[in-house]
Design a protein around this motif. Structure first.
Motif, PDB file in Angstrom:
ATOM      1  N   SER A 121      46.590  39.074  34.235  1.00 25.64           N
ATOM      2  CA  SER A 121      45.478  38.194  34.601  1.00 25.64           C
ATOM      3  C   SER A 121      44.867  38.599  35.941  1.00 25.64           C
ATOM      4  CB  SER A 121      45.932  36.742  34.650  1.00 25.64           C
ATOM      5  OG  SER A 121      46.794  36.539  35.725  1.00 25.64           O
ATOM      6  N   LEU A 122      44.275  39.777  35.898  1.00 23.13           N
ATOM      7  CA  LEU A 122      43.551  40.246  37.076  1.00 23.13           C
ATOM      8  C   LEU A 122      42.193  39.555  37.121  1.00 23.13           C
ATOM      9  CD1 LEU A 122      43.842  42.751  39.193  1.00 23.13           C
ATOM     10  CD2 LEU A 122      41.966  43.626  37.835  1.00 23.13           C
ATOM     11  N   PRO A 123      41.776  39.104  38.275  1.00 20.88           N
ATOM     12  CA  PRO A 123      40.453  38.484  38.348  1.00 20.88           C
ATOM     13  C   PRO A 123      39.387  39.438  37.836  1.00 20.88           C
ATOM     14  CG  PRO A 123      41.643  38.118  40.356  1.00 20.88           C
ATOM     15  CD  PRO A 123      42.468  39.053  39.552  1.00 20.88           C
ATOM     16  N   LEU A 157      46.353  44.988  32.708  1.00 21.45           N
ATOM     17  CA  LEU A 157      45.772  44.204  33.808  1.00 21.45           C
ATOM     18  C   LEU A 157      45.328  42.844  33.304  1.00 21.45           C
ATOM     19  CD1 LEU A 157      43.750  47.003  35.577  1.00 21.45           C
ATOM     20  CD2 LEU A 157      45.862  45.936  36.329  1.00 21.45           C
TER      21      LEU A 157
END
Lengths: 99, 537, 638, 273
Positions: free
Chosen positions: B418-420, B414
């Motif tokens: 680049s998951l917030p 993840l």
């Protein structure tokens, strides 16, 4: 006469010696030719020192001699060893540079 | 004169390398602990740098050291760090201990291998890692072009041996095959980087010649040259400047790696052990992108601006291309490698977007990418070491038997997409915004990379971790304590930097501002600034 | 008070952290911990609500900045919250329904050994969703936006050993990512346009920006909404998402997450109002989707998929309303809330049915269940009446308003939209009746079948039974909601007054009187029900689905939209990547290797010169020396 | 002397022209002589000439050194090795590497011409003699320079010389792996192998002349090359024993035989009377 002639002579001797190196197969003779070249250089040095009026040229010649002596000693030793091992003093027989 | 902190930071690992190499063959464990100790000491020094560094101080570089080295060629031993360097040094020093811990058993001699008293692979492994660290650190610190070049190249030697000398235990493949492919990868790595390095050397010499020509005395000192340029004493004719720029950039593009000079990375990362792969992509390659920021932009601003369109295009290609190839991979490590190529595309894009957000984001990206890739790759390494295969097809349902491993793997993945909330998001978004504000089209194309990233990460996760448990995965042990010790802090760091990156951005920002001023670029202004809007209201 | 907002989000987040990191020792207590924290956050919501009611309509907005998140150059992103009436509505809906569904799950999941993680994910979802609605800038909203995406990914794929589930989860996340792309581009556009992306400045300064920019932003936001709210063309994931446990479908894919798109559009109303083109796009999407979903819903035999179709179409209504501008915002939200109640209720009902039927989902294997599970029957029935818009129930009020508003758009546009909405109402009545009949009426059609579902307690002849209290209680509560919510909201326009300060409201003037519209609605409703009764109520339903008309078959396959994706995107993508891998290996790498090979050949030829005779080397040396001299002389000469 | 002169004394000129020719001749001889001994000798000649030139150029010390060290020591070393390797061995001047000779000639020509041309256009009309430099004596002058300015170089060359000496020793020294065989062992080996059970004769003993390069005769009269010194054998410098001596030997024995028979027959005659 201008001492420059000595330089011409030196050049001549040097060339002759170099040619000898190229065309002779006998290691000893080759070596002698090398000596000849060295001597030619020495002559040039000495002449230069005269032309410029200082002794540095002679110093260099002197060192050349010393180094030449050392080189001769080693070189001849090598020749002798090679001769022992393959009963020949020809430089062409030692053509192991090729891989 | 004050304590030479920067030198110390580089010297400590170097000494450590020598000491580790000197440990007798029998005392393997001792060597490991020794190396770890030295790496931790380096970490402490790096932390001290971070603390002593004052973001708001005037002048580009701090903690500088400068001694004459080779007077005849104006080579100086000049060290100095700006906000960008200090952060990257911290990253390096931080990652190395984890790399060592992760590779704790990678270099143990195989069972049944002849107990040769001279043969000391373990010592060599750890010594080489420390050596790499030392060189990376000093090339981050060097502000003298020649000094930088020296270590930029010297880095290849230990890396070459790390890649060629230590690989995964051969799983399905035969020892010979693995050995052959490994040496192929190592040689490829060496050749590519050497080629880049040689071209750069030409440029370095050229730089010296030009300075010698125009300043009277030739110099390699970054600050001097920049200063001279600012004063107008140094006027590079455009052609020369561009030639020199290309010379430098080529080397950095190979190292970074930028499409189409990237093909060495998948081989290297695929064949090397996971820790070494992390070393390559998370630490060594950063020198390339870093050098673009420090040298390319500051030495040749004009040429940089001239080359920007092409480089932006290349970066975009890298992003999309790398992501697409990652989707197409069948080998876990190669997949991560291509993902990295895509990410390096983002970094380069950010650097050459020539906006504060872009460059700040790129710098942040270097750090975050280092951490996230380390997390993902190391977990992948643990996975591979359990199964003895790098093929995705050989896995399945791991999540059932080793949930923690799967969980950490997912988090790493993840982060990679680049998951917030995770660190990489911040940097990636900054890069995108920075790019978009100058080149909208490029920004939009780059966002496609985000979707593709989701694709390859999730496909990887689905194929390896979910679904029914396959043979060979059954009975796979979950993460051990040592491995948890490696992964947990990285994940924690990812979370923290994702939520609160301010500490880093505060350090980076001024440096980026300085670089921008060198390039004489300023951020594009919004066409309806807020204050106006409020005034209108 | 402001700090409570933070806690509101923090509570479920804490729950998620505890449940996901805390080891097995939490397996037993986990579910209750999760439920408790959800409840806590609901309590906080109520407190804030009370506080908000205490203040006058204008200054009800609470804002607070927790810390500066990403300050880089002119780019300032803060973690800040903004709680106004709109957010408040969502907060209550999310936490309320969320808590109920947590409670429901305690019963539903009690046989699953990984339920601790399940509740962790649920809490994570709550946290993300709350963050989404209380954020005070688009970037933070984006965080919540992706956060719910992640939660839905984890929950859809919760039964990961089922490949279908894993695939569905991946699909959902990917399709959402496409939407997210839109959102991020929109944010970038805002940054370049306004230099910020906080709600306040952007929405206030919207008029100042050119229409072109606003249209772009609007379309991008619409794309995002389509992804999250399963609107055409990004709707394909919702059907598959039903692979997840039913509570998930109820909470995420019916009540809350899928409505985030509506929230986004309503929230960005100012942008859309200034960009008519974007608005037109929005209403089109809404109208198309509400028909699309309805049609799909008619053909599905899988009860959950049928409900999913209806969800799609209901959200289509909302989007349509939101696209109508100030006329519709309020009704969009209102329908959203009521829909949240009855759709969640329906899903829970479906879940309860499956629970009693060994997780059998095929409605053709149900039948006559009303005798076996009365509570479920009643609650489900109330939800059914609500959704078809039976007079007096929630759906009646909210949907009716939307249809009116659609007509009020005016011109041919108005007629088209209104007609679509009306038609949609009819179809809704049809397929919901169908579901109702196939499930609860007629003869029992179940027989021993090997049910291959995840947490099933083995196969064999199902013996339907009523579900435990933990499951029925939430259903009952939701049923109450679905009955009375609409009424409460509409009595002297409570809801309208409540929301107006935020969204603003404009009374449209329909070409035909409201009464006519209502009447028309009633007519189509009755028609729909009657048709359904004629088809499924009068004659027994075949257990194996008949081939059906072309439309049916198409609808069963989601109108081929999925096949299109598969052929174009998946296949094409695979080919692309494979060819690229080839290219990378042969071309990019080949060039390098080629040069290497040629150099090798050259050196091989050069090697011949190395004959190993010292003297010939000497010659070359000598020649070189000569050349050097020549060069020096030349240099000196020139 | 004057500090800056333009020409040297006529005597020196004469000397130069004569000796210069000699030097060149010697050099050419060095290159062209078939036998290395001759090469060595002609080289020595050239060197001596050069020594004279040194002296003429005011390098008195070097001139002496050239004679003593070079001609005296180094060339003798050369001769020594030549002897070791084979004094009379004349190596053919036939070229074996294709094109070598042409290339060599070409290079030499080009090189020489270029060099001379270079000197030519760099030649200066006047030169500063060594008058001032040698005013304190040439040797002292050199000494002053060597021990001050060039002292490090001097030390290093010293080290070089020592290294060279050691190196030569290492190279030429042959390690004896087993002790030399005693006479007893040798005889025992001969008996065991059954070849040449009696000790070999010294070379040339029976063959009427004492040249060391003539193989001695074995008791059966056949010459044995083993009797000749291995070095000579290695060089192939064995004088082949011409059949003559052997024939004379055969003839002598023949006559002795005849005489014996002849004498007996005479005795028989004498008894018969």
């Amino acid at each position: 006469m201008n001492p420059v002639n000595y330089l011409y002579l030196a050049a001549l001797l040097f060339t002759i010696g170099a040619t000898g190196v190229l065309i002779r197969r006998n290691a000893i003779v080759v070596f002698m030719c090398v000596e000849l070249m060295l001597n030619a250089c020495n002559l040039a040095f000495v002449t230069f020192s005269r032309l410029h009026g200082n002794l540095d040229g002679q110093i260099i010649a002197f060192f050349t001699m010393v180094v030449a002596a050392a080189e001769v000693v080693i070189g001849l030793a090598i020749i002798v060893t090679i001769f022992r091992s393959r009963h020949s003093a020809s430089v062409d027989d030692a053509n192991l540079l090729k891989l | 004169m004050s304590f030479p902190l920067l030198t110390a930071t580089a010297v400590v690992p170097a000494v450590g390398a020598v000491a580790t190499a000197a440990v007798p063959a029998a005392r393997r464990a001792a060597a490991k602990w020794l190396a770890l100790g030295f790496s931790l000491a380096t970490l402490v020094l790096a932390a001290v740098q971070l603390v002593r560094f004052d973001p708001d101080a005037a002048g580009p570089f701090q903690l500088t050291e400068s001694h004459a080295w080779i007077k005849d060629f104006g080579v100086r031993y000049e060290l100095g760090v700006d906000g960008i360097a200090v952060v990257l040094i911290a990253l390096t020093a931080l990652l190395i201990p984890f790399v060592m811990l992760a590779g704790w058993h990678d270099a143990d001699p195989l069972e049944g291998s002849s107990p040769n008293r001279r043969w000391r692979p373990t010592q060599g492994f750890f010594a080489l890692i420390l050596m790499v660290e030392a060189m990376v650190v000093i090339s981050f610190e060097a502000t003298d072009v020649f000094l930088f070049y020296l270590f930029f190249e010297a880095m290849l030697i230990p890396m070459y041996f790390l890649i060629g000398g230590f690989g995964d235990r051969a799983g399905e493949r035969s020892e010979e095959e693995t050995a052959a492919q490994r040496s192929y990868a190592a040689v490829k790595f060496l050749l590519y980087n050497l080629a880049g390095g040689l071209i750069m050397m030409a440029a370095v010499i050229g730089l010296y010649a030009v300075t010698a020509d125009q300043l009277g005395t030739g110099t390699f000192s970054l600050q001097e040259i920049v200063q001279a340029r600012v004063d107008g004493r140094l006027e590079l004719p455009p052609v020369t400047e561009r030639a020199l720029f290309l010379g430098f950039f080529f080397a950095f593009a190979v190292k970074a790696p930028l499409w189409p000079l990237h093909t060495w990375l998948p081989n290297a990362m695929g064949e090397a052990t996971a820790p070494v792969a992390v070393l390559i992509t998370a630490v060594v390659d950063k020198v390339g992108t870093f050098a673009m920021l420090r040298f390319c932009l500051q030495l040749f601003p004009g040429a940089s601006k001239w080359a920007t369109p092409v480089i932006v295009a290349l970066a975009l290609v890298s992003i999309v291309y790398g992501a697409l190839l990652a989707v197409g991979q069948r080998d876990i490590k190669r997949l991560v490698a291509y993902a990295s190529i895509s990410h390096f595309g983002f970094i380069v894009l950010g650097i050459f977007a020539m906006t504060t957000q872009g460059q700040g984001g790129a710098t942040l990206y270097m750090v975050n990418h280092g951490i996230s890739t380390a997390a993902l790759m190391l977990v992948a390494g643990f996975l591979i070491s359990r199964r003895g295969s790098r093929l995705i097809a050989d896995y399945g349902g791991v999540q059932k038997v080793a949930p923690v491993l799967a969980g950490t793997f997912l988090v790493g993945g993840l982060a990679t997409l680049s998951l917030p909330g995770l660190a990489p998001f911040v940097s990636e978004f900054l890069v995108l915004v920075g790019t978009f504000s100058r080149y909208p089209a490029a920004g939009i194309i780059a966002t496609v990379g985000i979707v593709l990233a989701a694709l390859y990460v999730l496909v990887l996760y689905q194929r390896t971790m979910t679904g029914p448990v396959t043979e060979g995965v059954r009975g796979m042990p979950d993460l051990r304590v040592r491995e948890l010790v490696v992964v947990a802090p990285l994940i924690a760091l990812l979370l923290f930097l994702g939520v609160y990156p301010k500490p880093l951005t505060e350090i980076i920002d001024p440096a980026v501002g300085h670089t921008m001023s060198q390039v004489e670029k300023s951020d594009p202004k919004p066409d309806v600034p807020v204050n106006e809007a409020e005034a209108a209201k | 008070m402001e700090n409570l907002i933070g806690l509101l989000v923090a509570a479920p987040l804490l729950g998620a952290a505890v449940l996901l990191c805390g080891g097995r020792r939490l397996d037993r207590s986990g579910p209750w911990v999760g439920t408790l924290l959800a409840a806590v956050s609901f309590g906080l919501g109520v407190v804030l609500f009370a506080d908000m009611l205490g203040r006058s309509g204008e200054d009800r907005t609470l804002t607070t900045t927790v810390f500066s998140w990403v300050p880089v150059g002119g780019f300032r992103a803060d973690v800040g919250f903004q709680l106004d009436q709109l957010s408040m509505t969502f907060v209550l809906l999310i936490t309320g329904v969320g808590t109920l569904i947590h409670l429901y799950s305690v019963g539903y999941m009690e046989h699953d050994e990984r339920r601790r993680r399940f509740f962790g994910y649920l809490n994570l979802f709550l946290a993300a969703m709350l963050l989404l609605v209380v954020a005070d800038n688009y970037l933070l909203l984006y965080v919540g936006w992706e956060g719910v995406g992640l939660a839905s990914y984890l929950l859809i794929g919760f039964w990961q050993h089922k490949p279908s589930a894993a695939t569905a989860a991946k699909k959902a996340f990917l399709v959402n990512r496409v939407g997210d792309m839109g959102l991020s581009v929109a944010i970038m556009l805002m940054f370049t346009t306004f230099g910020t992306f906080a709600f306040g400045p952007v929405l206030d300064g919207a008029e100042a920006a050119g229409e072109g920019k606003l249209t772009a932003i609007g379309l991008m936001l619409l794309l995002a909404a389509c992804g999250k709210s399963a609107q055409v063309p990004l709707q394909s994931w919702l059907g598959d998402a039903m692979e997840g446990p039913t509570p998930v479908s109820a909470l995420i894919h019916a009540a809350t997450m899928v409505t985030a798109g509506v929230y986004l559009i309503t929230r960005s109303g100012a942008v859309f109002d200034a960009a008519p083109t974007a608005q037109a796009a929005v209403v089109t999407v809404g109208a198309v989707t509400l028909l699309f979903g309805a049609i799909v819903g008619c053909a599905k035999d899988d009860i959950k998929k049928a409900l999913a179709g209806s969800t799609m179409s209901q959200i289509g209504y909302m989007i349509l309303a939101a696209g109508l501008g100030p006329v519709g915002y309020v009704f969009a939200i209102m329908h959203l809330v009521t829909h949240g109640f009855f759709k969640a209720g329906l899903f829970l009902g479906a879940g309860s049915v499956m629970h009693g039927m060994n997780d059998e989902v095929d409605m053709r294997r149900y039948g006559g269940l009303r005798k076996y599970m009365p509570v479920t029957f009643v609650t489900f029935g109330l939800g059914y009446l609500a959704i078809i818009g039976f007079p007096g129930l929630s759906g009646f009020f909210s949907k009716d308003k939307i249809i009116e508003a659609a007509f009020a758009k005016g011109g041919t546009e108005g007629w088209i939209l209104g007609g679509a909405a009306l038609l949609g109402a009819g179809i809704t009545a049809f397929y919901m009746t169908r579901v109702m009949i196939m499930t609860f009426f007629g003869e029992p059609r179940w027989q021993p079948t090997a049910s291959d579902s995840g947490s099933a307690a083995g196969s064999g002849a199902p013996h339907p039974h009523e579900s435990p209290k933990t499951m029925t209680v939430p259903m009952v509560i939701l049923a109450f909601g679905s009955v009375f919510a609409g009424g409460l909201f509409s009595i002297n326009d409570t809801f309208l007054k409540w929301l107006e300060p935020v969204t603003g409201h404009a009374h449209g003037n329909p070409p035909v009187s409201a009464l006519t519209v209502t009447a028309a609605t009633m007519v189509v409703l009755v028609l729909g029900v009657a048709l359904a009764w004629a088809r499924y109520g009068r004659r027994p339903v075949p257990v194996t689905a008949p081939r059906g008309s072309g439309l049916t078959r198409a609808a069963r396959r989601d109108l081929f939209q999925d096949d299109f994706n598969h052929v174009v995107l998946v296949r094409g993508g695979e080919h692309l990547t494979r060819s690229l891998v080839y290219v990378d290996h042969t071309l990019v790498d080949g060039v390098v290797n080629g040069t290497a090979a040629s150099v090798g050949g050259l050196s091989g030829r050069m090697r011949r010169l190395q004959n190993g005779y010292a003297r010939s080397y000497a010659v070359s040396m000598f020649g070189g020396a000569a050349l050097l001299i020549a060069a020096t002389l030349l240099m000196r000469a020139v | 002397m004057n500090t800056a002169a333009t020409a040297t004394s006529t005597g020196e000129a004469v000397q130069f022209w004569i000796l210069g020719i000699v030097a060149v001749a010697g050099a050419l001889a060095t290159v062209l002589m078939k036998k290395s001994v001759h090469s060595a000798l002609s080289l020595a000649g050239t060197m001596i000439v050069l020594a004279v030139f040194y002296l003429a150029n005011g390098a008195y010390f070097l001139g002496i050194v050239q004679v003593v060290v070079y001609t005296g020591a180094i060339m003798m070393l050369f001769l020594f090795v030549v002897m070791l390797v084979g004094v009379t061995a004349a190596d053919s001047l036939k070229e074996t590497i294709r094109g070598q000779r042409w290339l060599a000639a070409l290079c030499a020509l080009g090189f020489g011409i270029l060099l001379i041309a270079g000197i030519g256009n760099a030649s200066l009309k006047e030169f500063a003699g060594l008058g001032r430099a040698n005013s304190g004596g040439n040797v002292e002058g050199l000494a002053a320079l060597i021990f001050t300015k060039y002292v490090f170089a001097f030390e290093i060359t010293g080290a070089l010389l020592i290294t060279a000496a050691v190196g030569a020793m290492v190279l030429t020294h042959r390690e004896r792996t087993e002790h030399a065989a005693t006479q007893r062992e040798l005889s025992e080996r001969r008996v065991r192998t059954g070849r040449q059970v009696p000790p070999l004769p010294a070379p040339g003993v029976y063959a009427r002349h004492n040249a060391v390069d003539v193989p001695g005769l074995l008791p059966d009269g056949t010459p044995s090359e083993l009797t000749v010194n291995p070095t000579l054998r290695a060089r192939g410098q064995i004088r082949d024993v011409s059949g003559a001596a052997l024939q004379e030997l055969a003839a002598l024995e023949q006559r002795a035989q005849e005489w014996r028979e002849h004498g007996r027959s005479e005795d028989a005659k004498g008894v018969g009377k």
